[in-house]
Scaffold this motif. Structure first.
Motif, short mmCIF file in Angstrom:
data_model
loop_
_atom_site.label_atom_id
_atom_site.label_comp_id
_atom_site.label_asym_id
_atom_site.label_seq_id
_atom_site.Cartn_x
_atom_site.Cartn_y
_atom_site.Cartn_z
N GLU A 188 0.82 -1.21 0.00
CA GLU A 188 0.00 0.00 0.00
C GLU A 188 0.86 1.27 0.00
O GLU A 188 0.56 2.24 -0.70
CB GLU A 188 -0.93 0.00 1.22
N LYS A 189 1.95 1.24 0.78
CA LYS A 189 2.81 2.42 0.84
C LYS A 189 3.53 2.65 -0.48
O LYS A 189 3.63 3.78 -0.96
CB LYS A 189 3.84 2.28 1.97
N ILE A 190 4.05 1.57 -1.06
CA ILE A 190 4.74 1.70 -2.35
C ILE A 190 3.78 2.20 -3.41
O ILE A 190 4.12 3.07 -4.22
CB ILE A 190 5.35 0.34 -2.76
N GLN A 191 2.55 1.66 -3.39
CA GLN A 191 1.55 2.11 -4.36
C GLN A 191 1.23 3.59 -4.17
O GLN A 191 1.07 4.34 -5.14
CB GLN A 191 0.27 1.28 -4.20
N SER A 192 1.18 4.02 -2.90
CA SER A 192 0.91 5.43 -2.60
C SER A 192 2.03 6.32 -3.14
O SER A 192 1.78 7.39 -3.70
CB SER A 192 0.76 5.62 -1.09
N ILE A 193 3.28 5.87 -2.97
CA ILE A 193 4.42 6.64 -3.47
C ILE A 193 4.37 6.74 -4.99
O ILE A 193 4.56 7.81 -5.57
CB ILE A 193 5.75 5.99 -3.02
N LEU A 194 4.09 5.61 -5.64
CA LEU A 194 4.00 5.60 -7.10
C LEU A 194 2.85 6.48 -7.60
O LEU A 194 3.00 7.21 -8.58
CB LEU A 194 3.82 4.16 -7.60
N ASP A 195 1.71 6.40 -6.90
CA ASP A 195 0.56 7.22 -7.29
C ASP A 195 0.90 8.71 -7.19
O ASP A 195 0.51 9.51 -8.05
CB ASP A 195 -0.64 6.91 -6.41
N GLY A 196 1.64 9.06 -6.12
CA GLY A 196 2.04 10.45 -5.96
C GLY A 196 2.93 10.93 -7.09
O GLY A 196 2.77 12.04 -7.61
N GLN A 197 3.88 10.08 -7.48
CA GLN A 197 4.77 10.45 -8.58
C GLN A 197 4.01 10.53 -9.91
O GLN A 197 4.27 11.42 -10.73
CB GLN A 197 5.91 9.44 -8.68
N ILE A 198 3.07 9.60 -10.10
CA ILE A 198 2.27 9.62 -11.33
C ILE A 198 1.43 10.89 -11.39
O ILE A 198 1.30 11.53 -12.44
CB ILE A 198 1.37 8.37 -11.40
N ASN A 199 0.85 11.28 -10.25
CA ASN A 199 0.04 12.51 -10.21
C ASN A 199 0.88 13.74 -10.55
O ASN A 199 0.42 14.64 -11.26
CB ASN A 199 -0.59 12.67 -8.82
N GLU A 200 2.12 13.76 -10.03
CA GLU A 200 3.00 14.89 -10.34
C GLU A 200 3.32 14.94 -11.83
O GLU A 200 3.35 16.01 -12.45
CB GLU A 200 4.29 14.78 -9.53
N LEU A 201 3.58 13.76 -12.41
CA LEU A 201 3.86 13.70 -13.85
C LEU A 201 2.65 14.12 -14.67
O LEU A 201 2.78 14.83 -15.67
CB LEU A 201 4.30 12.28 -14.24
N GLU A 202 1.47 13.67 -14.25
CA GLU A 202 0.25 14.03 -14.97
C GLU A 202 0.00 15.53 -14.90
O GLU A 202 -0.41 16.15 -15.88
CB GLU A 202 -0.95 13.27 -14.39
N LYS A 203 0.26 16.10 -13.73
CA LYS A 203 0.08 17.55 -13.58
C LYS A 203 1.07 18.29 -14.48
O LYS A 203 0.71 19.28 -15.14
CB LYS A 203 0.29 17.96 -12.12
N GLY A 204 2.32 17.81 -14.48
CA GLY A 204 3.31 18.44 -15.35
C GLY A 204 2.93 18.32 -16.81
O GLY A 204 3.09 19.27 -17.59
#
Length: 281
Positions: A188-204
């Motif tokens: 769950e934590k790893i998925q949360s970290i990956l989701d956060g990075q994906i969200n940052e990339l999507e925003k960019g």
């Protein structure tokens, strides 16, 4: 090195102050070649004695400190011969030159080197961090010793990788019977970290699309610019950027053998598959 000199060739300077003669009892300073032959011939005897003397000095200076900082870092050492392991890789100071890419551990207060690992010039630290993480993911909790042995990594290198992975929240460190162990964080934590990075990339990505929309509409002035890329990551970025287009012809000049050494055959195999799909030549 001898009395603070970084090169044996510079020992000629010792002839002007008599320190070397006083310490060794020799009437004059030997020439560089003579000194090299002596050091090589007596390495078996001198190395442990010099190491012992160095450790005594180290203990004396470090004894007055209550805390110590261990600094793990890599550096680039350019060479101009054909020594084993000397290949072209990341070399910002002398681009295109062969080098080693050693990993060094120093004590931060005194910059005293505590250990190191000599590595090939094209070693990518990121690849080894990924290797460490994947091994823990597949094999579960490990001590540093077991991890280094089974994953084929040196202990000095491994501690640096584990530190970065822990700082990024990807692994956790525990202690059992006074022995440190390492394991990956929860799914769950790893998925949360990956989701956060994906969200940052999507925003960019969204922000960039808005900028390009304004450019196409003519509401944002722009002009062509030259871009400069350095190192292995820079070259990969340029080549991958070509895949954004279709049905184009490019002209590229480079030493293909050297590029394969730096980027690997697998990279070019995958790149060419995508290039052919998009009719890029």
């Amino acid at each position: 090195m001898i009395l603070g000199l970084n090169s044996i060739e510079l020992t000629v300077l010792l002839g002007n102050n008599g320190v070397f003669q006083y310490l060794t009892g020799l009437p004059r300073v030997p020439g560089p070649n003579t000194l090299k032959r002596f050091l090589i011939d007596k390495a078996g005897v001198l190395k442990p004695r010099l190491g012992s003397a160095h450790n005594l000095l180290r203990a004396h200076f470090l004894a007055n400190h209550s805390s110590y900082w261990l600094d793990f870092d890599s550096t680039v050492k350019t060479l101009y011969g054909n020594q084993e392991g000397v290949v072209k890789g990341y070399n910002p100071e002398h681009k295109g030159k062969k080098s080693y890419h050693p990993l060094i551990c120093t004590e931060a207060h005194f910059q005293d080197c505590l250990g190191g690992e000599l590595r090939y010039g094209n070693v990518d630290t990121k690849d080894e961090e990924i290797k460490t993480f994947l091994f823990l993911l597949e094999n579960g909790e490990q001590t540093a010793g077991n991890l280094a042995k089974k994953a084929g990594l040196s202990r000095p290198s491994l501690y640096g990788f584990l530190k970065k992975l822990k700082e990024n929240g990807l692994i956790i460190e525990s202690q059992k019977n006074s022995v440190k162990t390492f394991q990956t964080s929860s799914k769950e934590k790893i998925q949360s970290i990956l989701d956060g990075q994906i969200n940052e990339l999507e925003k960019g990505k969204s922000d960039i699309e808005k900028i390009f929309t304004e450019i196409r509409k003519g509401t944002l002035a722009t002009s062509p610019k030259f871009q400069f890329f350095e190192g292995k990551d820079g070259v990969q970025h340029v080549l991958k950027d070509l895949l954004l287009y279709r049905n184009i012809e490019t002209k590229t000049y480079w030493p293909i053998k050297s590029m394969i050494e730096i980027l690997s055959e697998d990279f070019f195999i995958n790149l060419n598959k995508e290039r052919i799909k998009k009719n890029i030549y």
